[in-house]
Design an enzyme around this catalytic site. Structure first.
Site, mmCIF file in Angstrom:
data_model
loop_
_atom_site.group_PDB
_atom_site.id
_atom_site.type_symbol
_atom_site.label_atom_id
_atom_site.label_comp_id
_atom_site.label_asym_id
_atom_site.label_seq_id
_atom_site.Cartn_x
_atom_site.Cartn_y
_atom_site.Cartn_z
ATOM 1 N N LYS A 121 0.869 -1.182 0.000
ATOM 2 C CA LYS A 121 0.000 0.000 0.000
ATOM 3 C C LYS A 121 0.908 1.236 0.000
ATOM 4 O O LYS A 121 1.969 1.243 0.657
ATOM 5 C CB LYS A 121 -0.868 0.009 1.263
ATOM 6 C CG LYS A 121 -1.667 1.305 1.456
ATOM 7 C CD LYS A 121 -2.688 1.499 0.357
ATOM 8 C CE LYS A 121 -3.359 2.876 0.476
ATOM 9 N NZ LYS A 121 -4.272 3.143 -0.673
ATOM 10 N N CYS A 123 -2.251 9.662 -6.449
ATOM 11 C CA CYS A 123 -3.358 9.347 -5.565
ATOM 12 C C CYS A 123 -4.435 10.426 -5.739
ATOM 13 O O CYS A 123 -4.166 11.614 -5.512
ATOM 14 C CB CYS A 123 -2.934 9.297 -4.105
ATOM 15 S SG CYS A 123 -4.343 8.942 -3.020
HETATM 16 O O1 LIG Z 1 -7.416 6.470 -1.765
HETATM 17 C C1 LIG Z 1 -6.322 5.843 -1.829
HETATM 18 O O2 LIG Z 1 -5.674 5.450 -0.834
HETATM 19 C C2 LIG Z 1 -5.835 5.592 -3.205
HETATM 20 N N1 LIG Z 1 -6.770 5.173 -4.112
HETATM 21 C C3 LIG Z 1 -6.457 4.981 -5.430
HETATM 22 O O3 LIG Z 1 -7.320 4.580 -6.250
HETATM 23 N N2 LIG Z 1 -5.197 5.211 -5.862
HETATM 24 C C4 LIG Z 1 -4.205 5.625 -5.009
HETATM 25 O O4 LIG Z 1 -3.046 5.824 -5.457
HETATM 26 C C5 LIG Z 1 -4.539 5.811 -3.627
HETATM 27 I I1 LIG Z 1 -3.028 6.374 -2.316
#
Ligand SMILES: O=C(O)c1[nH]c(=O)[nH]c(=O)c1I
Length: 311
Positions: A45, A129
């Site tokens: 993650k 993100c």
């Molecule tokens: O909401 C998120 O944690 C997230 N959700 C996404 O769809 N892509 C990302 O790079 C991330 I950092």
């Protein structure tokens, strides 16, 4: 890990990895991925210096042909993942995904990785993100992205890739490729979710996600055309030394085959992996192997990047 070394003459069985965010936040989830027999790599993650709960729930919703999420970068914090790497055998390469909330946070984590002699891993800087409230996606701000990469590569000497959002205009493919070709990147991982989609429950006349008034990143089979376009468009423009991890819309062997035709060296599975479970790796690999056998291909290199156009 040098992806290109691992990739040379790769047969199917170690082509796949999870999309960052899917089954990769906690030690237990990372152990599952490490033990999973088919996938050839795994990615954490995206992490921030401190642990984060992320956005309020509900923040993930399954759609008929995909998903929408506004997780908000929930993660256990940088030190947790560094400890994980130090205390677990790396049966397969673990890509460390870094997503600071600012240039300063990105640089701080990368300095720590650079200065840690025990860290010899592959790092992926997530510039895409879409769900941190109030934060723009760096990869849509070309000057800012260039400033960041210039500073990063002034000190970071270990293998480093970039996670990109989808682009929707060929001029933007030209511009981001011209920018990235200046740097000794190990890879580009494309695409991240299509940012700031909106899903509505018509019965209740209400959005389905709490954060950001319901706006969230869209993934799953409905983003396959955008994912294929970005893999193809960037493969045609990036230096061959920059490998491409194809992410987005992979639900079966045919989708994976299409990503490889566009030039993907490895292929991530996200929404489908979350919805089906880790068994998706074995199923998609079997389906891809069957397609290759039917077509007479032995190696991925036999068809990688060999998409035909209509003359
Ligand atoms: O909401 C998120 O944690 C997230 N959700 C996404 O769809 N892509 C990302 O790079 C991330 I950092």
């Amino acid at each position: 890990v040098d992806l290109s070394a691992q990739i040379a003459n790769m047969k199917v069985n170690n082509l796949f990895l999870n999309a960052s965010g899917i089954h990769c936040q906690t030690e237990a989830e990372l152990d599952d991925l490490m033990q999973e027999p088919v996938s050839g790599a795994m990615v954490t993650k995206s992490m921030t210096p401190q642990s984060r709960f992320g956005n309020p729930l509900p923040r993930y919703y399954r759609l008929a042909n995909g998903s929408i999420n506004s997780m908000g970068l929930p993660n256990e914090g940088f030190d947790y993942y560094m400890d994980y790497l130090k205390t677990h055998d790396q049966i397969k390469p673990v890509i460390v995904s870094v997503a600071g909330r600012s240039k300063e946070e990105d640089l701080a984590m990368l300095h720590t990785l650079q200065d840690d002699d025990s860290y010899q891993g592959l790092t992926e800087l997530n510039l895409s993100c879409p769900n941190v409230i109030g934060e723009p996606q760096m990869a849509y701000d070309f000057p800012a992205a260039n400033d960041l990469l210039k500073e990063v590569f002034s000190f970071y000497k270990k293998p480093l890739g970039i996670k990109l959002p989808p682009y929707f205009d060929l001029v933007h493919f030209d511009q981001i490729a011209e920018l990235l070709n200046q740097y000794p990147l190990s890879h580009v991982n494309t695409i991240n979710s299509i940012g700031n989609g909106l899903w509505i429950d018509v019965n209740s006349e209400t959005v389905v996600l709490k954060p950001k008034g319901g706006f969230g990143g869209v993934g799953g089979s409905m983003v396959l055309p955008t994912a294929l376009a970005n893999v193809r468009g960037l493969r045609q423009r990036l230096n061959p030394s920059i490998k491409i991890i194809g992410t987005g819309g992979v639900t079966n062997g045919r989708d994976a085959f299409a990503h490889i035709l566009c030039g993907a060296e490895m292929v991530s599975i996200g929404t489908q992996l979350y919805e089906e479970g880790l068994g998706a790796f074995e199923r998609v690999t079997r389906e891809l192997t069957d397609i290759m056998e039917a077509k007479g291909y032995e190696l991925l290199a036999d068809f990688r990047g060999k998409l035909k156009v209509i003359e």
